[in-house]
Design a protein around this motif. Structure first.
Motif, PDB file in Angstrom:
ATOM      1  N   VAL A  61      -4.110 -25.011  -2.027  1.00 17.58           N
ATOM      2  CA  VAL A  61      -5.598 -24.667  -2.638  1.00 17.58           C
ATOM      3  C   VAL A  61      -5.766 -23.158  -2.561  1.00 17.58           C
ATOM      4  N   PHE A  62      -5.014 -22.348  -1.970  1.00 18.15           N
ATOM      5  CA  PHE A  62      -5.474 -20.973  -1.747  1.00 18.15           C
ATOM      6  C   PHE A  62      -4.208 -19.967  -1.498  1.00 18.15           C
ATOM      7  N   VAL A  63      -4.261 -18.880  -2.538  1.00 15.41           N
ATOM      8  CA  VAL A  63      -3.207 -17.967  -2.171  1.00 15.41           C
ATOM      9  C   VAL A  63      -3.857 -16.393  -2.055  1.00 15.41           C
ATOM     10  N   GLU A  64      -3.532 -15.676  -1.331  1.00 18.56           N
ATOM     11  CA  GLU A  64      -3.974 -14.348  -0.960  1.00 18.56           C
ATOM     12  C   GLU A  64      -2.485 -13.580  -1.223  1.00 18.56           C
ATOM     13  N   LEU A  65      -2.983 -12.710  -2.352  1.00 23.53           N
ATOM     14  CA  LEU A  65      -1.800 -11.623  -2.700  1.00 23.53           C
ATOM     15  C   LEU A  65      -1.966 -10.493  -1.958  1.00 23.53           C
ATOM     16  N   PRO A  66      -0.927  -9.537  -1.654  1.00 19.96           N
ATOM     17  CA  PRO A  66      -1.082  -8.041  -1.471  1.00 19.96           C
ATOM     18  C   PRO A  66      -1.681  -7.174  -2.287  1.00 19.96           C
ATOM     19  N   ASP A  67      -2.244  -5.895  -1.802  1.00 20.32           N
ATOM     20  CA  ASP A  67      -2.418  -5.008  -2.891  1.00 20.32           C
ATOM     21  C   ASP A  67      -1.283  -4.093  -3.253  1.00 20.32           C
ATOM     22  N   THR A  68      -1.135  -3.742  -4.431  1.00 20.41           N
ATOM     23  CA  THR A  68       0.151  -2.976  -4.769  1.00 20.41           C
ATOM     24  C   THR A  68      -0.421  -1.668  -5.205  1.00 20.41           C
ATOM     25  N   PRO A  69       0.599  -0.832  -5.160  1.00 22.65           N
ATOM     26  CA  PRO A  69       2.084  -0.838  -4.518  1.00 22.65           C
ATOM     27  C   PRO A  69       1.846  -0.725  -2.945  1.00 22.65           C
ATOM     28  N   VAL A  73       1.857  -8.024  -8.301  1.00 29.29           N
ATOM     29  CA  VAL A  73       1.777  -9.577  -8.050  1.00 29.29           C
ATOM     30  C   VAL A  73       1.274 -10.490  -8.991  1.00 29.29           C
ATOM     31  N   ASN A  74       1.515 -11.481  -8.980  1.00 30.44           N
ATOM     32  CA  ASN A  74       1.041 -12.623  -9.851  1.00 30.44           C
ATOM     33  C   ASN A  74      -0.299 -13.211  -9.885  1.00 30.44           C
ATOM     34  N   GLN A  75      -1.256 -12.605 -10.522  1.00 27.68           N
ATOM     35  CA  GLN A  75      -2.642 -13.064 -10.405  1.00 27.68           C
ATOM     36  C   GLN A  75      -2.913 -14.509 -10.764  1.00 27.68           C
ATOM     37  N   ASP A  76      -1.976 -14.944 -11.641  1.00 28.39           N
ATOM     38  CA  ASP A  76      -2.117 -16.354 -12.002  1.00 28.39           C
ATOM     39  C   ASP A  76      -2.313 -17.204 -11.070  1.00 28.39           C
ATOM     40  N   VAL A  77      -1.392 -17.260 -10.216  1.00 26.93           N
ATOM     41  CA  VAL A  77      -1.137 -18.054  -8.863  1.00 26.93           C
ATOM     42  C   VAL A  77      -2.245 -18.014  -7.820  1.00 26.93           C
ATOM     43  N   ALA A  78      -3.021 -16.854  -7.852  1.00 22.85           N
ATOM     44  CA  ALA A  78      -4.049 -16.661  -7.033  1.00 22.85           C
ATOM     45  C   ALA A  78      -5.281 -17.205  -7.829  1.00 22.85           C
ATOM     46  N   ASP A  79      -5.360 -17.181  -9.084  1.00 24.37           N
ATOM     47  CA  ASP A  79      -6.484 -17.853  -9.960  1.00 24.37           C
ATOM     48  C   ASP A  79      -6.297 -19.343  -9.892  1.00 24.37           C
ATOM     49  N   ASN A 135       2.392 -26.077  -6.618  1.00 25.48           N
ATOM     50  CA  ASN A 135       3.100 -27.354  -6.546  1.00 25.48           C
ATOM     51  C   ASN A 135       3.720 -27.753  -7.912  1.00 25.48           C
ATOM     52  N   GLU A 136       3.193 -27.098  -8.960  1.00 27.30           N
ATOM     53  CA  GLU A 136       3.523 -27.567 -10.465  1.00 27.30           C
ATOM     54  C   GLU A 136       4.919 -26.869 -10.791  1.00 27.30           C
ATOM     55  N   ASP A 137       5.038 -25.559 -10.406  1.00 24.46           N
ATOM     56  CA  ASP A 137       6.481 -24.852 -10.899  1.00 24.46           C
ATOM     57  C   ASP A 137       6.690 -23.635 -10.075  1.00 24.46           C
ATOM     58  N   PRO A 138       7.056 -24.158  -8.799  1.00 21.83           N
ATOM     59  CA  PRO A 138       7.354 -23.443  -7.536  1.00 21.83           C
ATOM     60  C   PRO A 138       8.574 -22.409  -8.168  1.00 21.83           C
ATOM     61  N   THR A 139       9.326 -22.590  -8.875  1.00 16.75           N
ATOM     62  CA  THR A 139      10.665 -21.572  -9.100  1.00 16.75           C
ATOM     63  C   THR A 139      10.300 -20.954 -10.530  1.00 16.75           C
ATOM     64  N   GLY A 140       9.221 -21.190 -11.205  1.00 15.63           N
ATOM     65  CA  GLY A 140       8.924 -20.474 -12.134  1.00 15.63           C
ATOM     66  C   GLY A 140       7.602 -19.602 -12.604  1.00 15.63           C
ATOM     67  N   LYS A 141       6.598 -20.314 -12.774  1.00 15.27           N
ATOM     68  CA  LYS A 141       5.439 -19.498 -13.098  1.00 15.27           C
ATOM     69  C   LYS A 141       4.738 -19.112 -11.785  1.00 15.27           C
ATOM     70  N   ALA A 142       5.165 -19.796 -10.859  1.00 16.99           N
ATOM     71  CA  ALA A 142       4.376 -19.432  -9.308  1.00 16.99           C
ATOM     72  C   ALA A 142       4.954 -18.486  -8.515  1.00 16.99           C
ATOM     73  N   TRP A 143       5.470 -17.653  -9.200  1.00 17.79           N
ATOM     74  CA  TRP A 143       6.339 -16.416  -8.417  1.00 17.79           C
ATOM     75  C   TRP A 143       4.992 -15.780  -7.828  1.00 17.79           C
ATOM     76  N   PHE A 144       5.217 -15.131  -6.646  1.00 26.18           N
ATOM     77  CA  PHE A 144       4.219 -14.315  -6.021  1.00 26.18           C
ATOM     78  C   PHE A 144       4.100 -12.900  -6.128  1.00 26.18           C
TER      79      PHE A 144
END
Length: 119
Positions: free
Chosen positions: A33-41, A73-79, A85-94
């Protein structure tokens, strides 16, 4: 792809390594239900906490699998955390990272070893 004992997968794309979690880890978490990604770089060392994932069951940290610098980072997975759950080894990279030493990948598991780990 390479795998860690923490259920992360790594895929080499040119000079970068893409990092996500395995389908097994996604199933264990339940609905994300929630993903928090790091700042880059962001420079990281092996084991540093870099991503926070919350599911209906628990909160988990994703740790840096190797030394290097997170450059994207993959903003799509945060949004849309449900991608985990849908595509852990494809679209859901972090994140994507530039490794301090690419030969460090040699110390990680291949798919057969990972499958043996999870039984």
């Amino acid at each position: 792809m390479k795998y860690t004992e923490d259920h992360e997968w790594l895929r080499v794309e040119g000079d970068l390594v893409v990092v996500g979690i395995t389908a097994h880890a996604s199933e264990q978490l339940g609905d994300v239900v929630f993903v928090e990604l790091p700042d880059t770089p962001k420079g990281v060392s092996t084991g540093d906490e870099v991503v926070v994932i919350e599911s209906v069951k628990a909160a988990s940290d994703i740790r840096a699998p190797l030394d290097g610098e997170i450059v994207e980072v993959n903003q799509d997975v945060a949004d849309n955390p449900g991608l985990v759950n849908e595509d852990p080894t494809g679209k859901a990279w972090f994140f994507k990272m530039k490794l301090a030493d690419k030969s460090a990948l040699d110390g990680l598991m291949d798919e057969a070893a990972y499958n043996a780990l999870i039984g």
